[in-house]
Design an enzyme around this catalytic site. Structure first.
Site, PDB file in Angstrom:
ATOM      1  CD  GLU A 117      26.431  49.595  13.537  1.00  0.00           C
ATOM      2  OE1 GLU A 117      25.598  49.927  13.413  1.00  0.00           O
ATOM      3  OE2 GLU A 117      27.386  49.009  12.559  1.00  0.00           O
ATOM      4  CE  LYS A 120      32.959  40.219  10.110  1.00  0.00           C
ATOM      5  NZ  LYS A 120      34.464  40.630   9.535  1.00  0.00           N
TER       6      LYS A 120
END
Ligand SMILES: NC(=O)c1ccc[n+]([C@@H]2O[C@H](COP(=O)([O-])OP(=O)(O)OC[C@H]3O[C@@H](n4cnc5c(N)ncnc54)[C@H](OP(=O)(O)O)[C@@H]3O)[C@@H](O)[C@H]2O)c1
Length: 420
Positions: free
Chosen positions: A121, A197
């Site tokens: 996360e 990302k």
């Protein structure tokens, strides 16, 4: 309550230190939510003697972080060292986007075969729970598009350039002094960090193996105060966005400077803040905005993964088992189409604009508007062109031809226009 979960933290820098602090300060609420206490029992970093502002007494020290993997007293490893290589074999929680983006497919297979968890996360947008949002919260949707401000350093630089009318190099130097940019800032400003990302988000959003090598990347080095000014005049802001979307034939994933309408959610996000927009077929648009880095936000994300692990909540790394991942192809950037902002510096003399528009016509690029300020015959003036929807290949070939015209004085600027 069950026995404590024994955690080893590999790396005691910004993130590792933050995780230690969070687990100490919020031990009671974390234990209640995890159904057992989360106890850090071992740590590893490079320099044992370094003063870290937090007590390490009672914790076992490891010079070699890989030794944590085989230590029988360690249940889970929090990997917060960095770099694109790592060691698995135990449940791992990591903030390491490079590792996931480059080796995520193999790691998912290893995790699946060993029935071990791999939590990440914290690897994308720090405190924003975007991994859980895509993988679990929006799991019932077909995701059409994910876009976002994924690098706080770039967003800070672009915000300062706009607010203060300053040039890129000047703002970058200041960001380095203030600690918002690294001494070697290339990973951030050349878009690599955002691309790592985005590769992770695209894999989750579209349920396919992570494909970092297929992400098109362009950074913000070449942006000038002039372009930011003209963007404002046209009602846009310039942002470095990561965008992954479905298109005919597959998925396009790209990181580059974008002009977004001033009213779009991503246009208003300034400074080091991150923001992500996910668009699902049933839910519509979901926007997450908040701190994308720093000790507190990143620790918040790491501990959310640890709580899942302590509960035995195991979700496939990319949202579905490896065998269920979709084979959607990656579409190359040359096949992208959209609207473009083009800025040329030309000698102000009759016929130049006609020559430029003739080249655009020859390549089938049609113009929505044109902007030219001031007249200084014989000198350089900026000409801004905004195209209608057109193909990337056509616009790039046309621009190369335009750049070779004698009256065009420097490399033209191309910025893609996005809905935001
Ligand atoms: N900082 C953030 O806001 C943030 C946000 C999201 C994700 N991340 C990711 O989180 C990870 C860690 O980032 P960070 O900012 O915390 O890094 P950092 O402050 O540079 O800390 C790195 C830590 O790793 C230790 N280390 C380095 N090489 C080692 C080795 N060979 N063996 C053992 N320990 C070693 C260092 O030890 P010493 O202290 O002894 O030098 C240091 O404690 C990276 O993958 C980064 O991309 C960071």
């Amino acid at each position: 309550m069950n026995r404590p979960l024994s955690i080893a933290i590999a790396g005691l820098g910004t993130v590792g230190n933050g995780v230690l602090r969070l687990l100490r300060d919020n031990a009671d609420i974390v234990a209640a939510r995890a159904g057992r206490s989360l106890a850090v029992t071992a740590v590893s970093a490079r320099t044992r003697a370094r003063e870290r502002g937090i007590a390490l007494s009672g914790l076992r020290w490891f010079d070699d972080p890989t030794a944590l993997v085989t230590d029988p007293a360690v249940d889970v490893i929090v990997e917060v060292i960095g770099g694109a290589e790592g060691a698995a074999g135990k449940p791992v929680v990591t903030a390491n986007k490079a590792l996931l983006a480059v080796h995520g497919a193999e790691l998912a297979l290893l995790a699946e075969r060993g029935g071990a968890a791999l939590g990440f996360e914290a690897a994308v947008a720090g405190g924003l729970p975007i991994i859980k949002t895509l993988r679990e919260g929006l799991a019932g949707n077909r995701i059409e598009r994910v876009s976002g401000i994924l690098n706080g350093t770039c967003n800070y630089i672009l915000s300062m350039m706009r607010q203060e009318g300053r040039e890129f190099a000047d703002v970058l130097a200041e960001a380095q002094r203030l600690g918002y940019a690294e001494t070697d800032p290339s990973f951030d400003i050349d878009g690599i960090d955002a691309a790592h990302k985005l590769a992770i988000l695209a894999a989750l959003a579209f349920g396919r193996p992570v494909a970092f090598a297929d992400v098109y990347v362009e950074g913000i080095r070449r942006l000038s105060a002039l372009d930011i000014h003209y963007a404002g005049e046209l009602g846009y802001r310039i942002k470095l966005l990561g965008i992954a979307q479905r298109s005919d034939g597959g998925i396009v994933a790209r990181v580059h400077p974008c002009m977004v309408p001033g009213t779009a959610p991503l246009a208003r996000v300034d400074g080091v803040t991150n923001a992500i927009v996910a668009e699902g077929d049933f839910v519509g648009r979901v926007v997450l905005e908040g701190p994308g880095a720093g000790a507190g936000p990143t620790a918040s994300a790491v501990v959310a993964d640890l709580i899942d692990l302590a509960r035995g909540h195991l979700t496939p790394v990319w949202g579905a088992a490896a065998a269920e991942l979709s084979p959607d192809a990656s579409v190359p950037m040359q096949l992208h189409s959209g609207c473009y902002y083009l800025r040329l510096m030309v000698v102000d003399r009759p016929g130049v604009i006609a020559d430029v528009t003739a080249v655009l016509r020859d390549f089938g690029v049609s113009l929505e508007s044109m902007l030219q300020h001031g007249r200084a015959p014989g000198e350089a003036v900026a000409v801004v062109l905004v195209t209608h929807e057109t193909g990337e290949a056509a616009v790039r070939t046309a621009l190369a031809r335009i750049a070779s015209l004698e009256a065009v004085l420097e490399e033209p600027t191309l910025i893609r226009i996005e809905p935001g």
